[in-house]
Design a protein around this motif. Structure first.
Motif, short mmCIF file in Angstrom:
data_model
loop_
_atom_site.label_atom_id
_atom_site.label_comp_id
_atom_site.label_asym_id
_atom_site.label_seq_id
_atom_site.Cartn_x
_atom_site.Cartn_y
_atom_site.Cartn_z
N LYS A 48 0.81 -1.23 0.00
CA LYS A 48 0.00 0.00 0.00
C LYS A 48 0.84 1.28 0.00
N TYR A 49 0.24 2.31 -0.61
CA TYR A 49 0.81 3.66 -0.54
C TYR A 49 0.15 4.39 0.63
N GLY A 50 0.98 4.80 1.58
CA GLY A 50 0.44 5.56 2.71
C GLY A 50 0.89 7.00 2.65
N CYS A 51 2.12 7.24 3.09
CA CYS A 51 2.62 8.62 3.15
C CYS A 51 3.55 8.95 1.99
N GLY A 52 4.21 7.94 1.43
CA GLY A 52 5.18 8.18 0.36
C GLY A 52 6.46 8.83 0.84
N GLY A 54 8.31 7.45 3.74
CA GLY A 54 9.07 6.58 4.62
C GLY A 54 8.65 6.61 6.07
N ALA A 55 7.51 7.22 6.35
CA ALA A 55 7.13 7.40 7.76
C ALA A 55 6.10 6.40 8.28
N CYS A 56 5.24 5.88 7.41
CA CYS A 56 4.09 5.12 7.94
C CYS A 56 4.28 3.61 7.93
N GLY A 57 5.05 3.07 6.99
CA GLY A 57 5.30 1.64 6.93
C GLY A 57 4.30 0.85 6.08
N ALA A 58 3.29 1.51 5.53
CA ALA A 58 2.27 0.79 4.75
C ALA A 58 2.86 0.08 3.53
N CYS A 59 3.96 0.59 3.02
CA CYS A 59 4.55 0.07 1.78
C CYS A 59 5.64 -0.98 2.02
N ARG A 69 11.02 -0.08 3.21
CA ARG A 69 9.94 0.80 2.74
C ARG A 69 10.07 0.99 1.23
N CYS A 71 8.48 2.67 -0.83
CA CYS A 71 8.31 4.03 -1.38
C CYS A 71 9.63 4.78 -1.40
FE1 FES Z 1 4.47 5.42 4.13
FE2 FES Z 1 6.13 4.18 2.39
S1 FES Z 1 4.09 4.82 2.04
S2 FES Z 1 6.44 4.58 4.50
#
Ligand code: FES
Length: 167
Positions: A48-52, A54-59, A69, A71
């Motif tokens: 998944k794309y979250g923040c783009g 490197g902060a959220c970890g979704a990717c 990460r 992204c």
């Molecule tokens: Fe949030 Fe990569 S999309 S860390």
């Protein structure tokens, strides 16, 4: 960044990458994030794309077995095999970490879960028996907007106790 290097980021090259045990040839610019290639070129939308940023970890995916990460990883810097959530359970049986997330109800909207699971798999392959503190420290690198943190911790504990190392 010099002009030549700047320009080279926009010229398409062919890259060979291994994803979930399969080789893929991708023609794209060197500076493109792996996340975009996985989702848009290879159709692996479980990542998944979250923040783009490197902060959220979704990717998060595994690169050479290390939670990474996607992204933040550009195509010209990939030198190891990639594993995504789609590669964890290619047959009908779920990976023990996936099963533990279901058993513990460790998801609400579910958006962050593939990244959370990939980090947990990386952790348990490295160290099958982990303490609660180690789980909390590692999983705190992920943001869950539903704040389901205690259940996520419980799921990783269950997976650790059930022997997730084997996969
Ligand atoms: Fe949030 Fe990569 S999309 S860390």
């Amino acid at each position: 960044m010099g002009t030549d290097q700047y320009r080279s980021n926009f010229v398409a090259n062919e890259f060979k990458i291994q994803v979930n045990g399969q080789e893929h040839r991708v023609v794209t610019r060197p500076g493109r994030p792996l996340l975009d290639v996985l989702r848009e070129d290879l159709g692996l939308t479980g990542t998944k794309y979250g923040c783009g940023e490197g902060a959220c970890g979704a990717c998060t995916v595994l690169v050479g077995g290390v939670p990474t990460r996607s992204c933040q990883l550009t195509m010209d810097s990939i030198d190891s095999e990639i594993e995504t959530i789609e590669g964890l359970a290619p047959e009908s049986e779920l990976h023990p970490v996936q099963q533990a997330f279901i058993d513990q109800g460790a998801m609400q909207c579910g958006y962050c879960v593939p990244g959370q699971i990939m980090t947990a798999v990386g952790l348990l392959r490295e160290k099958p028996q982990v303490s609660r503190d180690e789980i909390v420290t590692t999983m705190s690198e992920h943001i869950c907007r539903c704040c389901n943190y205690s259940r996520i911790r419980a799921a990783v504990e269950q997976a650790s106790q059930s022997g997730a190392k084997s996969r």
